[in-house]
Design a protein around this motif. Sequence first.
Motif: not given
Length: 68
Positions: A1-22
């Motif tokens: 389950m720790a892997g899922k939590a890390r992936e979810d956190e990474a996806i949230r970071a992707v959303v933040e980066r792309l929200t800023d970029a676009f």
Amino acid sequence: MAGKAREDEAIRAVVERLTDAFSATHSPVEVETAVARALASFTDRPVRDFVPVLVERQARTLLSGTSG
């Protein structure tokens, strides 16, 4: 389950980066939709290590192609 939590956190970071970029061409909802669409294409993939990177690339392509 720790892997899922890390992936979810990474996806949230992707959303933040792309929200800023676009931010000039796409709303946060459009960015979240592009990320969700990209993430859905990797649902059945057993190896998850690179999913956030691949999702970011695919979402960035989707957003770039529709930015005008």
